[in-house]
Design a protein around this motif. Structure first.
Motif, PDB file in Angstrom:
ATOM      1  N   LYS A   8       0.658  -1.354  -0.061  1.00 32.74           N
ATOM      2  CA  LYS A   8       0.101   0.007   0.077  1.00 32.74           C
ATOM      3  C   LYS A   8       0.868   1.165   0.015  1.00 32.74           C
ATOM      4  CE  LYS A   8      -4.315  -1.901   2.353  1.00 32.74           C
ATOM      5  NZ  LYS A   8      -4.974  -1.534   3.747  1.00 32.74           N
ATOM      6  N   HIS A  31      -5.901   3.424   1.263  1.00 27.66           N
ATOM      7  CA  HIS A  31      -4.539   4.297   1.405  1.00 27.66           C
ATOM      8  C   HIS A  31      -4.046   4.333   2.861  1.00 27.66           C
ATOM      9  CE1 HIS A  31      -5.147   6.014  -2.483  1.00 27.66           C
ATOM     10  NE2 HIS A  31      -6.230   6.486  -2.259  1.00 27.66           N
ATOM     11  N   GLN A  50      -0.882   7.313   6.404  1.00 25.45           N
ATOM     12  CA  GLN A  50      -1.657   6.964   4.894  1.00 25.45           C
ATOM     13  C   GLN A  50      -0.587   7.656   3.937  1.00 25.45           C
ATOM     14  OE1 GLN A  50      -5.413   8.755   4.200  1.00 25.45           O
ATOM     15  NE2 GLN A  50      -5.940   8.797   6.359  1.00 25.45           N
ATOM     16  N   HIS A  52      -0.309   8.255  -0.368  1.00 21.53           N
ATOM     17  CA  HIS A  52      -1.300   8.226  -1.702  1.00 21.53           C
ATOM     18  C   HIS A  52      -0.693   9.185  -2.649  1.00 21.53           C
ATOM     19  CE1 HIS A  52      -4.306  11.181  -0.899  1.00 21.53           C
ATOM     20  NE2 HIS A  52      -4.280  10.628   0.449  1.00 21.53           N
ATOM     21  N   ARG A 126       4.210  12.224  -3.241  1.00 25.26           N
ATOM     22  CA  ARG A 126       3.454  11.323  -2.196  1.00 25.26           C
ATOM     23  C   ARG A 126       2.726  12.089  -1.052  1.00 25.26           C
ATOM     24  NH1 ARG A 126       5.496   8.278  -5.655  1.00 25.26           N
ATOM     25  NH2 ARG A 126       5.162   6.032  -5.830  1.00 25.26           N
TER      26      ARG A 126
END
Length: 167
Positions: A8, A31, A50, A52, A126
């Motif tokens: 992930k 995420h 998290q 993403h 990111r």
């Protein structure tokens, strides 16, 4: 904890240190790379990491200052969420935003008020977020007190974050 090799993490590496008394689990959402539950998984406090993709490569100081000054959390918090006590901080030499919040979450026939402290930054395209949340307390004041008690631990964990790719 290191996100290196984690499915992930989208190939992005970040490391951080969380107390051993907090039970580590894979996140339930796409995420959420990892989450930790207080009291070895039985408590009412959660820490989540998290990662993403972000629409920009890095977070600029001006962007953080704008959010802190305006108090506008549009796109950061879910609808109805309330952010407060925002500040510009630095996470491993990167510009970042720290703020506290209250959000409502509905599950089955119940509505929960979740109080939290969040750290957000963007590194190499990111979006990286560390969220510390609590469900403790029956009243608003009790929940705010629980957040005040959790905040120093969250600050300590955030201060252990390292983004190895920048070195």
């Amino acid at each position: 904890f290191s996100s290196a090799g984690h499915a992930k993490s989208t190939g992005f590496e970040v490391s951080l240190k969380v107390p051993r008394s907090w039970k580590s689990q894979e996140g339930d959402r796409p995420h959420i790379v990892q989450k930790w539950m207080s009291q070895d998984g039985t408590g009412k406090m959660t820490i989540m990491l998290q990662i993403h993709d972000a629409p920009v490569a890095d977070l600029a100081r001006e962007d953080v200052d704008e959010i802190v000054t305006s108090g506008d959390y549009t796109g950061i918090l879910p609808e109805g969420g309330r952010g407060f006590d925002a500040a510009r901080v630095v996470l491993d030499a990167r510009e970042a935003l720290r703020f506290d919040s209250v959000i409502s979450a509905e599950r089955l026939d119940k509505t929960y008020q979740i109080h939290g402290r969040s750290y957000m930054t963007i590194v190499e395209g990111r979006f990286v977020s560390l969220q510390c949340q609590t469900l403790r307390g029956e009243t608003e004041e009790a929940r705010l007190e629980a957040l005040r008690a959790l905040a120093p631990l969250c600050d300590l964990i955030a201060n252990t974050m390292v983004f190895p790719a920048q070195y």
